[in-house]
Motif scaffolding. Structure first.
Motif, short mmCIF file in Angstrom:
data_model
loop_
_atom_site.label_atom_id
_atom_site.label_comp_id
_atom_site.label_asym_id
_atom_site.label_seq_id
_atom_site.Cartn_x
_atom_site.Cartn_y
_atom_site.Cartn_z
N THR A 1 0.59 -1.58 -0.07
CA THR A 1 -0.05 -0.18 -0.02
C THR A 1 0.68 1.36 0.36
O THR A 1 2.16 1.40 0.00
N PHE A 2 0.14 2.95 -0.51
CA PHE A 2 1.20 3.81 -0.70
C PHE A 2 1.19 4.25 0.97
O PHE A 2 2.96 4.81 1.32
N THR A 3 0.56 4.13 1.48
CA THR A 3 0.78 4.52 3.18
C THR A 3 0.35 3.58 4.50
O THR A 3 -0.28 2.47 3.94
N GLU A 4 0.81 3.80 5.66
CA GLU A 4 0.67 2.90 7.03
C GLU A 4 -0.91 2.66 7.09
O GLU A 4 -1.46 2.22 7.06
N LYS A 5 -1.41 4.03 7.03
CA LYS A 5 -3.17 3.94 7.51
C LYS A 5 -3.59 3.37 6.39
O LYS A 5 -4.77 2.57 6.74
N THR B 1 3.31 -0.72 3.84
CA THR B 1 4.19 -0.21 2.45
C THR B 1 4.97 -0.95 2.69
O THR B 1 5.87 -1.49 2.76
N TYR C 1 3.68 11.78 -7.71
CA TYR C 1 5.31 11.98 -6.63
C TYR C 1 6.21 11.23 -7.67
O TYR C 1 7.80 11.26 -6.87
N GLU D 1 4.74 18.15 8.90
CA GLU D 1 4.57 16.99 8.09
C GLU D 1 3.86 16.09 9.20
O GLU D 1 4.29 15.82 10.04
N GLU E 1 1.04 13.31 9.85
CA GLU E 1 -0.12 12.34 9.13
C GLU E 1 -0.28 11.03 10.68
O GLU E 1 0.13 10.93 10.83
N GLU F 1 -3.16 8.01 12.60
CA GLU F 1 -3.25 7.08 11.67
C GLU F 1 -4.44 7.00 11.84
O GLU F 1 -5.98 6.95 10.83
N PRO G 1 -6.11 12.89 10.51
CA PRO G 1 -5.50 13.06 9.50
C PRO G 1 -5.96 14.80 9.18
O PRO G 1 -4.93 15.26 8.99
N GLN H 1 -0.96 16.22 0.05
CA GLN H 1 -1.54 16.71 1.39
C GLN H 1 -2.57 15.40 1.21
O GLN H 1 -3.07 14.86 1.53
#
Length: 815
Positions: free
Chosen positions: A23-27, A60, A250, A625, A627, A629, A632, A645
């Motif tokens: 996945t792209f994010t930990e969330k 991730t 990105y 920044e 982030e 979980e 947000p 973001q």
């Protein structure tokens, strides 16, 4: 992704440990894990079939690389490999910004630092030759070399053939940097991926360890990630990628959109297979007019390839809204200068809140291409605050400029002091001006809270006592002809040290009890003695660290009322900022000696390290920044977010604050790296245009119910040509011509994927102390006394794992 994985496990009988899901994010990873546990638990209740996802690879790409490296399944001869220590972006900055690194630059390249930084400034086209700017330039190019998986020899050969002396020097530095980290078993984020790929290339059996390779947000992957994914898929040739090339944001982190656009060709190259394409072209998020807007927008530039054969994006997507009503869902501000647009926007947002169109202000997001040094951002923020509406804008300026940070760090200057100001200008002067200002803020806070003032004074006295006692003990050591590295012997040293004139009773106790004397003797016998230096440090240290002090300060009214605001759901902004402060203080303790000793207090060593190096570094990079979980963006405030973001998020109401971005040309790093890589890439000169279109596409597609686009006019306002055409074509209604009462009502919605709660680390913690649970579990505060807390958490997690395993073995959770 969730249902595909459930289908594979339940209906295709794929073992969870045979699935690799990136996945792209930990969330996103947490949501998938929670969803899988909930759904598979429900299946177990019905069928009695147990499922254990503890060995499944989901997370991730960086977390999965760390796991791969330490997993015997993916090592040669299945031996254990010690996972490397990971330097995140902040660690990497301090590593390269350190004096030791720049001293090495001088030795390795035979240059003078200041002169070489001036050349580096010219090479990268920067405005400053400061060490800070030079560090950022080196980080950017080092990371790109790693992300492209470029061999050092290839970079050197290219630099030599082009007679690019600076590139040759940077390549030598990069080689040294990699070797130095490797010697200490450390990696940065980019090198972590390189290490994982290198390990996978050592053995062929790794290609068959997973039956399914599933990749989310493929358009945001880089070259080395692509190689890693196809290496894992090369055995069973089963790889599924999900993405949208129009949301590729990105590139500045090395992402290569061609990985997704050219995926069919890449499959042929890597695994000799033609993939099946499944179009997910129904939008369930946004109303019809919003979907029409962003699909029209992306076509306002030509994506046709230069040779006329095909496109630089996936074409003819035919995205349609599931909601087919024709309600007005896109409006603009009146065409006007920045000040007037800001006031009109703020008034509209106030009306939405006053008329109950949203349940919480955080359901209205204001998006900008960038937040820092943006006058329009400041005007909209001031206009909202004038209307009594709080804003959460973590990237609008330095995090250290928010009220909570100024108050907390100001009080820390009253405890530890601040570095002596030198005669420098620029950022150094700005930082010391900031230190002076926060100390004044702290002065006022202490004046208004007698108990807080007494507490701070006690801490100052404690530190002075440690420092003075250390100096006195040091004199005793010198007078007796000892040296600090000497082995400490209680029989020979203790009595004399305790007789040192004027030392305090606390220090005398710190020199050791009979029990400690016995431990020292035992260690000396086995060849592990303590030095005199260690004993002096032990005797003259305080029993708290900077993070402990932070939590003590949080108990005083100025900070404790911030916790009450969050508990009531009134305003979560301050507590989110306090959570970030705990993170930064914890990070300082990780990279420095966390114990505060008399030796570190002499000549302001601690103060110079903490404020002169670490906090100054945070000030320079503007680290901000957030982030979290769970939250947000905090309740009670309108979030101001960069478009980057906002990616992956959705909001009922979205205001696009700036419909334009100044074209600064092709990024210099891209110009340097592009000649070093091969492949069919987008034309370098069109990169700024393509990236701008994709960025605004993301912004426009965040809205669910209503999209408001600012129509800025006047001097200094950049409006993208695509928006000008869009405004003319669509003829959107303007804010003065719409009635807020006609706007859709929005309720706070629950997550589609249920959260999974643990008995030991959630339920019991909440029962013990709800505020403790709120701080550490919901808002991500970093616990103090880290080792103790970590051990406790590990014990709880182990118990939980055993519990879940027993349930799975039973096959019926109802027994």
């Amino acid at each position: 992704l969730l249902w595909r994985t459930v289908n594979a496990i339940v209906f295709q009988n794929v073992l969870p440990e045979r699935i690799f899901l990136s996945t792209f994010t930990e969330k996103a990873a947490k949501q998938l894990k929670d969803g899988l546990q909930s759904i598979l638990g429900a299946v177990t209740n019905i069928t009695g079939t147990p499922y254990d996802i503890s060995r499944m690879y989901v997370g991730t790409v960086h977390s999965l690389c760390q796991r791969l490296i330490g997993d015997r399944r993916f090592t040669e001869r299945r031996t254990r490999v010690k996972p490397p220590i990971l330097l995140d972006e902040l660690d990497q900055y301090f590593y390269i910004n350190s004096s030791s690194f720049w001293k090495m630059v001088e030795e390795l390249l035979h240059v003078k630092e200041n002169e070489w930084r001036a050349e580096l400034k010219e090479y990268f086209g920067k405005r400053s030759e400061s060490r800070h700017e030079s560090t950022l330039s080196l980080i950017s190019i080092f990371n790109r070399f790693s992300e492209e998986n470029l061999p050092i020899e290839h970079i050197i050969d290219q630099a030599t053939s082009k007679q690019d002396e600076m590139l040759l020097q940077i390549a030598k530095l990069y080689d040294w940097y990699k070797q130095k980290l490797n010697t200490s078993n450390m990696v940065d984020f980019s090198l972590l991926q390189q290490r994982a790929l290198h390990q996978l290339l050592q053995s062929d059996h790794v290609c068959f360890e997973f039956d399914h390779i599933i990749i989310d947000e493929m358009q945001d992957t880089n070259r080395i990630q692509e190689q890693l994914f196809f290496r894992l898929a090369s055995g069973n040739k089963n790889i599924c990628v999900v993405g949208d090339d129009d949301q590729a944001l990105y590139r500045f982190r090395g992402a290569t959109v061609e990985n997704f656009v050219q995926f069919p060709q890449r499959c042929q190259t890597y695994i000799h297979t033609t993939p099946k394409e499944i179009r997910l072209n129904t939008n369930y998020r946004s109303k019809k007019q919003i979907v029409t807007t962003y699909t029209n927008f992306i076509d306002k530039v030509s994506w046709v390839r230069e040779d006329g054969e095909g496109y630089y994006r996936l074409h003819d997507k035919n995205i349609e809204a599931h909601n087919q009503d024709n309600d007005i869902s896109v409006i603009t501000t009146s065409p006007a200068k920045s000040e007037d647009v800001a006031e009109e926007t703020a008034q509209f947002i106030k009306n939405l809140i006053d008329e109950g169109k949203v349940e919480d202000p955080n359901q209205i997001a204001v998006l900008f291409p960038a937040l820092k040094n943006n006058q329009h951002v400041k005007r909209v923020k001031r206009a909202l605050e004038k209307e009594g509406i709080s804003v959460y804008a973590p990237r609008a300026g330095r995090f250290l400029e928010v009220d909570e940070a100024k108050a907390m760090f100001g009080i820390l200057t009253k405890v530890f002091g601040k570095p002596v100001r030198q005669e420098y200008s620029g950022a150094y002067k700005d930082y010391h001006d900031w230190l002076d200002s926060i100390q004044e803020i702290a002065k006022e806070l202490l004046k208004g809270d007698e108990r807080l003032e007494q507490f701070v004074n006690l801490k100052v006295e404690e530190l002075n006592r440690c420092k003075e006692d250390y100096v006195r003990l040091l004199k005793t050591v010198t007078d007796n002809g000892w040296s600090l590295p000497d082995t400490y012997n209680p029989k020979n040293h203790k009595r004399i040290l305790t007789k040192t004139p004027l030392i305090s009773q606390q220090t005398i106790r710190g020199l050791g009890s009979e029990r400690l004397d016995k431990i020292i003797e035992e260690r000396t016998k086995v060849g592990k003695p303590f030095s005199i230096q260690y004993i002096l440090n032990r005797a003259t240290s305080v029993d708290w660290n900077v993070l402990d002090l932070f939590y003590r300060l949080c108990g005083f009214p100025y900070f404790s009322q911030m916790f009450k605001l969050a508990e009531r759901g009134t305003d979560e902004g301050p507590i989110c900022n306090l959570s970030m402060i705990s993170e930064y203080l914890s990070r300082y303790m990780e990279q420095s000696k966390s114990v505060i000793t008399g030796a570190r207090l002499i000549e302001n060593h601690f103060t110079n390290d903490f404020f002169g190096r670490y906090v100054y570094g945070l000030f320079r990079i503007g680290e901000s920044e957030v982030e979290n979980e769970e939250t947000p963006f905090p309740r009670g405030r309108v979030p101001f977010l960069t478009i980057h973001q906002s990616k992956g998020l959705e909001f009922p109401y979205v205001v696009l604050g700036n419909p334009g971005k100044k074209n600064r040309g092709v990024p210099r790093v891209e110009e340097i790296v592009r000649p070093l890589v091969s492949g069919d890439n987008e034309p370098l000169e069109r990169v700024p245009e393509f990236d701008t279109m994709r960025m605004f596409y993301v912004a426009l597609s965040r809205a669910e119910k209503m999209l408001i686009i600012s129509n800025l006019r006047g001097r200094g306002q950049a409006v993208d040509p695509a928006f000008k055409v869009l405004f003319d074509e669509m003829n959107y209604p303007m804010i003065p011509n719409v009635r807020v009462s006609d706007m859709p009502n929005v309720e706070v919605k629950e997550d589609d994927i249920p959260k999974v709660y643990s008995y030991t680390s959630d339920y019991l913690l909440y029962i013990k102390c709800p505020r403790n649970y709120m701080s550490f579990k919901k808002y991500g505060f970093v616990p103090s006394r880290s080792q103790t807390m970590l051990f406790g958490n590990l014990v709880h997690q182990t118990i939980e794992d055993i519990h879940n395993r027993l349930i799975a073995m039973r096959g019926d959770s109802s027994e």
